[in-house]
Design a protein around this motif. Sequence first.
Motif, PDB file in Angstrom:
ATOM      1  N   ASP A  51      -6.370  -8.942  44.215  1.00 40.98           N
ATOM      2  CA  ASP A  51      -6.370  -8.021  45.363  1.00 40.98           C
ATOM      3  C   ASP A  51      -5.090  -7.198  45.462  1.00 40.98           C
ATOM      4  OD1 ASP A  51      -8.843  -9.056  46.142  1.00 40.98           O
ATOM      5  OD2 ASP A  51      -7.897 -10.677  47.278  1.00 40.98           O
ATOM      6  N   ASN A  52      -4.183  -7.367  44.516  1.00 36.95           N
ATOM      7  CA  ASN A  52      -2.901  -6.668  44.559  1.00 36.95           C
ATOM      8  C   ASN A  52      -3.041  -5.297  43.893  1.00 36.95           C
ATOM      9  OD1 ASN A  52      -0.203  -5.931  44.652  1.00 36.95           O
ATOM     10  ND2 ASN A  52       0.401  -7.274  42.944  1.00 36.95           N
ATOM     11  N   LYS A  53      -3.213  -4.275  44.696  1.00 34.22           N
ATOM     12  CA  LYS A  53      -3.409  -2.920  44.185  1.00 34.22           C
ATOM     13  C   LYS A  53      -2.360  -1.997  44.801  1.00 34.22           C
ATOM     14  CE  LYS A  53      -8.416  -3.541  43.644  1.00 34.22           C
ATOM     15  NZ  LYS A  53      -8.432  -4.987  43.900  1.00 34.22           N
ATOM     16  N   LYS A  54      -2.047  -0.927  44.090  1.00 31.52           N
ATOM     17  CA  LYS A  54      -0.987  -0.042  44.563  1.00 31.52           C
ATOM     18  C   LYS A  54      -1.283   0.503  45.950  1.00 31.52           C
ATOM     19  CE  LYS A  54      -2.784   4.105  42.205  1.00 31.52           C
ATOM     20  NZ  LYS A  54      -2.472   5.160  41.216  1.00 31.52           N
ATOM     21  N   GLN A  55      -2.571   0.697  46.256  1.00 30.65           N
ATOM     22  CA  GLN A  55      -2.931   1.227  47.572  1.00 30.65           C
ATOM     23  C   GLN A  55      -2.803   0.164  48.669  1.00 30.65           C
ATOM     24  OE1 GLN A  55      -4.884   1.044  44.899  1.00 30.65           O
ATOM     25  NE2 GLN A  55      -5.878   3.013  44.415  1.00 30.65           N
ATOM     26  N   ASN A  56      -2.888  -1.107  48.280  1.00 29.56           N
ATOM     27  CA  ASN A  56      -2.872  -2.210  49.250  1.00 29.56           C
ATOM     28  C   ASN A  56      -2.199  -3.415  48.602  1.00 29.56           C
ATOM     29  OD1 ASN A  56      -3.365  -3.675  51.577  1.00 29.56           O
ATOM     30  ND2 ASN A  56      -5.421  -4.277  50.927  1.00 29.56           N
ATOM     31  N   PRO A  57      -0.866  -3.443  48.535  1.00 30.20           N
ATOM     32  CA  PRO A  57      -0.158  -4.512  47.821  1.00 30.20           C
ATOM     33  C   PRO A  57      -0.407  -5.899  48.430  1.00 30.20           C
ATOM     34  CG  PRO A  57       1.300  -2.667  48.298  1.00 30.20           C
ATOM     35  CD  PRO A  57       0.052  -2.439  49.095  1.00 30.20           C
ATOM     36  N   ASN A  58      -0.445  -6.902  47.553  1.00 29.97           N
ATOM     37  CA  ASN A  58      -0.532  -8.299  47.964  1.00 29.97           C
ATOM     38  C   ASN A  58       0.607  -9.038  47.276  1.00 29.97           C
ATOM     39  OD1 ASN A  58      -1.255 -11.176  47.930  1.00 29.97           O
ATOM     40  ND2 ASN A  58      -3.186 -10.505  48.829  1.00 29.97           N
ATOM     41  N   GLU A  59       1.484  -9.650  48.053  1.00 28.41           N
ATOM     42  CA  GLU A  59       2.712 -10.238  47.509  1.00 28.41           C
ATOM     43  C   GLU A  59       2.590 -11.721  47.174  1.00 28.41           C
ATOM     44  OE1 GLU A  59       5.700  -9.409  50.410  1.00 28.41           O
ATOM     45  OE2 GLU A  59       5.550  -7.230  50.185  1.00 28.41           O
ATOM     46  N   ASN A  60       1.416 -12.324  47.365  1.00 27.95           N
ATOM     47  CA  ASN A  60       1.298 -13.770  47.196  1.00 27.95           C
ATOM     48  C   ASN A  60       1.772 -14.242  45.818  1.00 27.95           C
ATOM     49  OD1 ASN A  60       0.271 -13.911  49.736  1.00 27.95           O
ATOM     50  ND2 ASN A  60      -1.753 -14.660  49.153  1.00 27.95           N
ATOM     51  N   TYR A  61       1.206 -13.649  44.769  1.00 24.84           N
ATOM     52  CA  TYR A  61       1.555 -14.109  43.426  1.00 24.84           C
ATOM     53  C   TYR A  61       3.018 -13.829  43.107  1.00 24.84           C
ATOM     54  CZ  TYR A  61       1.694 -14.641  38.391  1.00 24.84           C
ATOM     55  OH  TYR A  61       2.043 -15.041  37.128  1.00 24.84           O
ATOM     56  N   ALA A  62       3.494 -12.653  43.452  1.00 27.02           N
ATOM     57  CA  ALA A  62       4.890 -12.302  43.173  1.00 27.02           C
ATOM     58  C   ALA A  62       5.851 -13.276  43.841  1.00 27.02           C
ATOM     59  CB  ALA A  62       5.170 -10.875  43.631  1.00 27.02           C
ATOM     60  N   ARG A  63       5.553 -13.654  45.075  1.00 26.42           N
ATOM     61  CA  ARG A  63       6.429 -14.573  45.812  1.00 26.42           C
ATOM     62  C   ARG A  63       6.462 -15.938  45.132  1.00 26.42           C
ATOM     63  NH1 ARG A  63       8.478 -14.030  50.489  1.00 26.42           N
ATOM     64  NH2 ARG A  63       7.085 -12.282  50.991  1.00 26.42           N
ATOM     65  N   GLN A  92       9.248  -5.642  44.977  1.00 27.92           N
ATOM     66  CA  GLN A  92       9.280  -4.968  43.681  1.00 27.92           C
ATOM     67  C   GLN A  92       8.445  -5.729  42.642  1.00 27.92           C
ATOM     68  OE1 GLN A  92      10.809  -1.833  43.596  1.00 27.92           O
ATOM     69  NE2 GLN A  92      10.807  -2.454  45.749  1.00 27.92           N
ATOM     70  N   ALA A  93       8.514  -7.041  42.674  1.00 22.18           N
ATOM     71  CA  ALA A  93       7.723  -7.842  41.734  1.00 22.18           C
ATOM     72  C   ALA A  93       6.229  -7.646  41.967  1.00 22.18           C
ATOM     73  CB  ALA A  93       8.084  -9.320  41.870  1.00 22.18           C
ATOM     74  N   ALA A  94       5.822  -7.576  43.220  1.00 20.82           N
ATOM     75  CA  ALA A  94       4.414  -7.325  43.520  1.00 20.82           C
ATOM     76  C   ALA A  94       3.969  -5.988  42.939  1.00 20.82           C
ATOM     77  CB  ALA A  94       4.182  -7.359  45.032  1.00 20.82           C
ATOM     78  N   ARG A  95       4.848  -4.996  42.970  1.00 16.52           N
ATOM     79  CA  ARG A  95       4.530  -3.693  42.366  1.00 16.52           C
ATOM     80  C   ARG A  95       4.366  -3.831  40.846  1.00 16.52           C
ATOM     81  NH1 ARG A  95       9.022   0.213  43.442  1.00 16.52           N
ATOM     82  NH2 ARG A  95       7.520   1.723  42.594  1.00 16.52           N
ATOM     83  N   VAL A  96       5.203  -4.656  40.218  1.00 14.98           N
ATOM     84  CA  VAL A  96       5.074  -4.886  38.774  1.00 14.98           C
ATOM     85  C   VAL A  96       3.719  -5.508  38.453  1.00 14.98           C
ATOM     86  CG1 VAL A  96       5.967  -6.223  36.821  1.00 14.98           C
ATOM     87  CG2 VAL A  96       7.558  -5.089  38.385  1.00 14.98           C
ATOM     88  N   PHE A  97       3.303  -6.476  39.278  1.00 18.06           N
ATOM     89  CA  PHE A  97       2.065  -7.211  39.006  1.00 18.06           C
ATOM     90  C   PHE A  97       0.812  -6.483  39.512  1.00 18.06           C
ATOM     91  CE2 PHE A  97       4.945 -11.088  39.284  1.00 18.06           C
ATOM     92  CZ  PHE A  97       4.999 -11.258  37.913  1.00 18.06           C
ATOM     93  N   SER A  98       0.973  -5.368  40.167  1.00 15.22           N
ATOM     94  CA  SER A  98      -0.185  -4.677  40.743  1.00 15.22           C
ATOM     95  C   SER A  98      -1.158  -4.242  39.652  1.00 15.22           C
ATOM     96  CB  SER A  98       0.271  -3.456  41.554  1.00 15.22           C
ATOM     97  OG  SER A  98       0.915  -2.505  40.719  1.00 15.22           O
ATOM     98  N   GLY A  99      -2.443  -4.371  39.967  1.00 15.00           N
ATOM     99  CA  GLY A  99      -3.475  -3.932  39.040  1.00 15.00           C
ATOM    100  C   GLY A  99      -3.891  -4.951  38.009  1.00 15.00           C
ATOM    101  N   ARG A 128      -5.656   2.093  36.966  1.00 14.80           N
ATOM    102  CA  ARG A 128      -5.819   2.906  38.174  1.00 14.80           C
ATOM    103  C   ARG A 128      -5.363   2.177  39.435  1.00 14.80           C
ATOM    104  NH1 ARG A 128     -11.078   1.145  37.075  1.00 14.80           N
ATOM    105  NH2 ARG A 128     -12.247   0.239  38.837  1.00 14.80           N
ATOM    106  N   PHE A 129      -5.201   0.841  39.333  1.00 15.70           N
ATOM    107  CA  PHE A 129      -4.737   0.067  40.489  1.00 15.70           C
ATOM    108  C   PHE A 129      -3.251  -0.298  40.378  1.00 15.70           C
ATOM    109  CE2 PHE A 129      -9.332  -1.503  40.646  1.00 15.70           C
ATOM    110  CZ  PHE A 129      -9.692  -0.546  41.580  1.00 15.70           C
ATOM    111  N   HIS A 130      -2.605   0.141  39.324  1.00 13.81           N
ATOM    112  CA  HIS A 130      -1.207  -0.243  39.086  1.00 13.81           C
ATOM    113  C   HIS A 130      -0.250   0.804  39.655  1.00 13.81           C
ATOM    114  CE1 HIS A 130       2.173  -2.165  37.166  1.00 13.81           C
ATOM    115  NE2 HIS A 130       2.538  -1.015  36.609  1.00 13.81           N
ATOM    116  N   ASP A 131       0.825   0.313  40.237  1.00 11.95           N
ATOM    117  CA  ASP A 131       1.886   1.189  40.745  1.00 11.95           C
ATOM    118  C   ASP A 131       2.706   1.670  39.545  1.00 11.95           C
ATOM    119  OD1 ASP A 131       4.218   2.281  41.813  1.00 11.95           O
ATOM    120  OD2 ASP A 131       4.206   0.925  43.532  1.00 11.95           O
ATOM    121  N   THR A 132       2.590   2.945  39.222  1.00  9.20           N
ATOM    122  CA  THR A 132       3.192   3.470  37.992  1.00  9.20           C
ATOM    123  C   THR A 132       4.648   3.889  38.148  1.00  9.20           C
ATOM    124  OG1 THR A 132       2.403   5.699  38.515  1.00  9.20           O
ATOM    125  CG2 THR A 132       0.948   4.292  37.186  1.00  9.20           C
ATOM    126  N   LYS A 133       5.188   3.807  39.366  1.00 11.50           N
ATOM    127  CA  LYS A 133       6.575   4.225  39.576  1.00 11.50           C
ATOM    128  C   LYS A 133       7.555   3.160  39.096  1.00 11.50           C
ATOM    129  CE  LYS A 133       5.378   7.069  43.596  1.00 11.50           C
ATOM    130  NZ  LYS A 133       5.587   7.285  45.053  1.00 11.50           N
TER     131      LYS A 133
END
Length: 595
Positions: A175-187, A216-223, A255-260
Motif C-alpha cells: 500500500d506504500n505508493k507515492k500518492q499515499n505513502p505508508n511508513e510501516n515497512y520503512a519504520r 525518506q526510507a518509505a519513499r525509497v520503498f514506495s511502489g 508508476r507508484f514509486h517516488d522518483t525524486k
Amino acid sequence: MPSLAEHTGALDRRLTKHLLRRACFQYDKALLDEMEGKTASEILTLLTKPKSYVWEWPYDPITTNNQYGSNRLDGYWLNDPDWTYSKYINRNGQKRWIVAGWWWYNALKQNTLIDKLTWFLFTTFTVAKDDGAGRAANYFDYLHLLQFYADKSVKTLAQKITYDNSMSLYLDNTDNKKQNPNENYAREFLELFTIGKGPQVAEGDYTNYTEYDVVQAARVFSGVSAYRERNFHDTDTVKSPHYPNGIPKGRPVPRFHDTKDKTFSYAFDYKTIKGASTSNAIESEIDDFVNMVFDKIETAKNYVRKMYRMFVRSEWGNDVENDVITPLAEQLQSNGYNLLDVLKTLLSSKHFFDLDDDNTTNEIVGGIVKNPLQYINELITIFGIRIPNAAATPPVLGQKLNNDVEYYNFYRFWINFCHNTYFPLSGMGRFFNPDTVAGYPGDYQAPAYDRAWFNSNNVLARYNTIFSFLGRTYNDNYGNGVNQIIGAQKRNNGSVTYQRIYTSFDVVDFMAKTISDPFSAEKVVTELAELLYCEAIHADRTNYFKTFLVPSGEPDYYWRDAWDNYLTTGNATQVKLRLEELVAKMINAAEFQLM
C-alpha cells in the motif's frame, strides 16, 4: 576479562551439552556420546552440514470443492506446477499451520545450526503467518528465503526481504505508493530489521536514525508490491531446494514509486540517494539505501547483540560490550555480514564456555530459560518419544481424518496438540505467529527477556507437557486410560472430552536402553540428571529424586528388587509408575527449564 580467543580443547560432557543446546534445537544420548571429546570447531563444522528435508513437501489432507475440481484433494499443493492464486483459495489458515509443521518436523529430525539461525532470522525479520502475511504459499516462500540466507549475508537478505510477498503484505508496503505513502515497512526496517533506534536524544531523534529518515526510507520503498501469482522469481536463489526458478518475490511498480531524490539526516551523514523511474533502477536505489544503512557499525552491533541475547545470555555489562560485541560487529561488517561465520567465532570462544575468568560456573552455562520450541524439542528427542511420521505415505482421496493413517495422526498431533494447544499455552502463540512485528517478548523485551518464557501465565503448560507424553491429562496426573491426551476440554454442555495426541513413550524401555545400571536407583537418577541438566546435581537433589523410586523408609534395594521383578515376570506396572513419577519431577524441576 571476556575473551573471544578460541577454546581449542576437547569438550567434556558438560560443555558438549552446552554447545548443542545453544547451537541446535535438540540432542540425545547418542549424539552426546558422538560429540563428546571433539573440539567446538569440529562440532560446529558437523552442525553446519547442508539442510535436508525428511518431509520434502507440506501435504494438505483435506479435500476442496471449487471451480478447479469437485472433491479435489489439495495434497502437495505447493508442488503443483499449475499453482495459481485462486486455485488454492480455500483453507489457507490450516495450510499455513501445515507449512509451520513441515518446518518444525524437518528441524526436529536433524541437528543443524542452519535451523537455529533460520529461527534467529525469523525473530529478526518477523512476520505473523496468520495475521496478514498472505497465503500459505507466500509463507512457505518466506521461510525458504530466511533459510537460504541463514549461512550467507544478512545484508543481502535485508535487500531481498523487501520484495518478499509475505513481508510486503504483512507490513503494508504493497500500500506504500507515492500518492499515499505508508511508513510501516520503512519504520520496522530501521528499528527492528537493521540498525535499531539507539538512545533517544530528542523528539523524533533516536541517535541511529530520525523520524525524517523513516519518511525518506518509505519513499525509497514506495511502489514495491506483492505479486500474488508467484511466477516472478529471484534468480539469485535458484539453488534453493523446491525452487528451480528461484524463490517467488514481489516487484517494483514504477508508476507508484517516488522518483525524486531522497536526502537523509545527520544520522546517515546527509547522504542523498538518487531517485529512479524503472524497475531495475528502483532495485538499485533500494540497494543504495541498504548499503547506506549497513555501512554504519551500529547495524552490525545490533545484529551481534541480538545473536548474543539468543545464543549466550540476555544481559551483559560494558566489558562484554567492548570485548565481545564490538569486535564481533567489526568482524561481521568486514566479512560481508555473514552471520554464520561470526556465530562460529562466538560459539567456539572461551567466553561462550565461561572459561575467560576464574569462575567457570556463574555466567553462561545454564544462563538462559528455554523457549517453548527448545523445551518440547528436547523432551521429544532426549526421551526418543515417537511422534507420527509426517513423511509417511500420505492419504488418498476419500480417506477420512478418523482413519488410522500415519500422516493423519501427525496432522492431528501437530495441529491439535502442538500448534493449537502447547505453543499458545506456553506463551508462544500459534507457532510462527507472534502478536507484534517485534516478535516474542522473550527475545526482545527488557528487563525480563528469556525469563518471560517462565511465568504464572505459561508455566502450567510447560509442566503439563510431560504428562501428555506420559499419557495423562493436564488436570489429572494419573491419567484416565486414554492413550496420550492433551487434557480436559469442557464443552458448552459441561461435558469433558479428551483428545489423543498420537505419540508413544515407553519410559521403562528408555531406562533399560539408556542407564548403565537400571537396577541402581542412584544410577538412574544421576545418569538421567546428567542427560537432562546443564550442571551436575548435588547429593540432596539426588536423594530427593530417589524417593520417587525408593519410598521413604524403604532400603535402597527396594528399587533393585522392583527392577528384578520386572525382568523376571515381564510385569512393568510397578517400575513404570515410579519411573513416570521420577521423569515428571525431573522434567518439571527448575534445572530442566534452563539451558
